[in-house]
Scaffold this motif. Sequence first.
Motif, PDB file in Angstrom:
ATOM      1  N   TYR A  21       0.599  -1.342  -0.077  1.00  0.00           N
ATOM      2  CA  TYR A  21       0.240  -0.432   0.084  1.00  0.00           C
ATOM      3  C   TYR A  21       1.070   1.404   0.167  1.00  0.00           C
ATOM      4  N   ASN A  22       1.192   2.160  -1.148  1.00  0.00           N
ATOM      5  CA  ASN A  22       1.695   3.286  -1.147  1.00  0.00           C
ATOM      6  C   ASN A  22       2.827   3.754  -0.762  1.00  0.00           C
ATOM      7  N   ASP A  48      -2.493  -5.490  -3.408  1.00  0.00           N
ATOM      8  CA  ASP A  48      -2.369  -3.662  -3.306  1.00  0.00           C
ATOM      9  C   ASP A  48      -3.576  -3.928  -2.753  1.00  0.00           C
ATOM     10  N   CYS A  50      -5.372  -1.160  -2.874  1.00  0.00           N
ATOM     11  CA  CYS A  50      -5.534   0.499  -2.992  1.00  0.00           C
ATOM     12  C   CYS A  50      -5.287   1.555  -3.096  1.00  0.00           C
ATOM     13  N   SER A  51      -4.482   1.153  -3.655  1.00  0.00           N
ATOM     14  CA  SER A  51      -3.153   2.388  -3.517  1.00  0.00           C
ATOM     15  C   SER A  51      -3.578   3.875  -4.460  1.00  0.00           C
ATOM     16  N   GLU A  53      -1.118   5.704  -6.566  1.00  0.00           N
ATOM     17  CA  GLU A  53      -0.767   5.047  -7.375  1.00  0.00           C
ATOM     18  C   GLU A  53      -1.126   3.698  -7.663  1.00  0.00           C
ATOM     19  N   ASN A  54      -1.480   2.973  -8.617  1.00  0.00           N
ATOM     20  CA  ASN A  54      -1.646   1.505  -8.997  1.00  0.00           C
ATOM     21  C   ASN A  54       0.068   1.189  -9.074  1.00  0.00           C
ATOM     22  N   GLN A  56       1.092  -1.558 -10.267  1.00  0.00           N
ATOM     23  CA  GLN A  56       0.602  -2.405 -11.695  1.00  0.00           C
ATOM     24  C   GLN A  56       2.049  -1.884 -12.937  1.00  0.00           C
ATOM     25  N   ARG A  71      -5.454  -6.468  -7.343  1.00  0.00           N
ATOM     26  CA  ARG A  71      -5.787  -4.635  -6.648  1.00  0.00           C
ATOM     27  C   ARG A  71      -7.077  -4.877  -6.301  1.00  0.00           C
ATOM     28  N   ASN A  72      -7.220  -4.126  -4.787  1.00  0.00           N
ATOM     29  CA  ASN A  72      -8.481  -4.470  -4.025  1.00  0.00           C
ATOM     30  C   ASN A  72      -9.134  -2.567  -4.614  1.00  0.00           C
ATOM     31  N   GLU A  73     -10.847  -3.254  -4.825  1.00  0.00           N
ATOM     32  CA  GLU A  73     -11.099  -2.176  -6.074  1.00  0.00           C
ATOM     33  C   GLU A  73     -11.550  -0.639  -4.420  1.00  0.00           C
ATOM     34  N   ASN A  75     -10.078   0.102  -0.200  1.00  0.00           N
ATOM     35  CA  ASN A  75      -9.017  -0.178   0.977  1.00  0.00           C
ATOM     36  C   ASN A  75      -9.484  -0.845   1.134  1.00  0.00           C
TER      37      ASN A  75
END
Length: 326
Positions: A21-22, A48, A50-51, A53-54, A56, A71-73, A75
Motif C-alpha cells: 500500500y502506497n 495492492d 487500493c494504493s 498510485e496503482n 501494476q 488490486r483491491n477496488e 481499501n
Amino acid sequence: MASVNEIEQQQPLVSVITPTYNRPDYLKDALSSATRQTYQNIEIIVSDNCSLENPQAIVESFNDSRIRFSRNETNLGMLANTLKAFKMARGKYIACLLDDDMWEPDFLEKLVPPLEANPHVILAFCDHYIMDADGKIDTLGTETNSTFYKRTALQEGIYQPFCHLALVDSAVSTATAAVIRRDAIAWDTIPSEVGGSWDMYLNYLCCRSGAGAYYYPAKLTRYRSHENTDTNQSGSRNYQAKISKAKANIFCYEQFMADENLQELRSHFQQEWRQISTTLGIGLLRAKQPKQARPYFVRSLQKKISLRALIALLLSFTPLPIASRF
C-alpha cells in the motif's frame, strides 16, 4: 545436469506473500529480492490495497510469470489485505515479504530444506538485518535487535515445543524472516481483532499445533525501519496507531491467557497484558478521552501496582491540555 525446469519440479512450490500500500519504491526493492532468490520454484503474490498510485506497472516491469498481481477496488484494511494474499497462496510453503522489506538471495534456499527433511516442523526461521529508510544496514541496530530477541546465542536446530521462544522471547518473526507450512494454518479462522498483531497470533497458531520450529543462525532478510512502519507509528507520534496496536495486542494476550496449554506462561502474558492496558489508556489520554482511558489504568493497577499506570490514572483527572501530553 538437470535443467532449470527439472530443478523446479523437484522443489516444492513456495508462495511469497507481499501485501502492499502506497510504497512503490520499496515495493520494487522487495520484489527484486524475491525474483533473485536462488530457490526458483516460487509464486509471488502482490496484493495492492487500493494504493493512490496503482503499482501494476512496477509489477509488470519485472516481466516475471511467477508474479501474480491483485488490486483491491477499495481499501480493505491492512489485515484483510494481508489475509487475502495468504488465502491466494497455492504453495506447500508460505513466506511473508512485506513491501518495505527485502530478502537475501539464499533465504528460501536455506530455510526450505529443513522443512522438507523434518515433517514434524511447522516453520523454519532465521535472524535478520535492520536497515534504514534508504536501505543501508544499521549494524548497531541489527545487533541490538538480535540480542533483545534472544537470537544471538540461539543454536541451529529444532525447538519443540517453541512456545517460550515465540511468545515470550519473540524470537520468531513470521512477518519478516520465516517459512511456514501453508496447510498447517486455518487462514479463515484468524479473527479480525488481531489487527496489526497478526504475526504474533500466527506465532501462537504455529505453537499450539504442537509441531516444532527450525532455527537457521544467519541473517537472511532485511527489515526496513522507517517513520511509516507499524512499530514507529504506534509509538509516541501517532496516538490512533498506538490505540489500534494496543487493542490488538490485548486481544492476543487474552487469547493466550485463556489457552489451557499455555498456563506455564500465564504470568508473562498477564504482565504484558497489564503493561499494554496502560499503553492503551495513555493512547486514549492523547486522544483526549480520559473517561475511556481510566478503566484501563484501573484494571492494570488491580493486578499489580505500577508507577506508570498510577501517574497516568492521576493525570486522567487533570485538565485535558495537560493529560493529553502524557
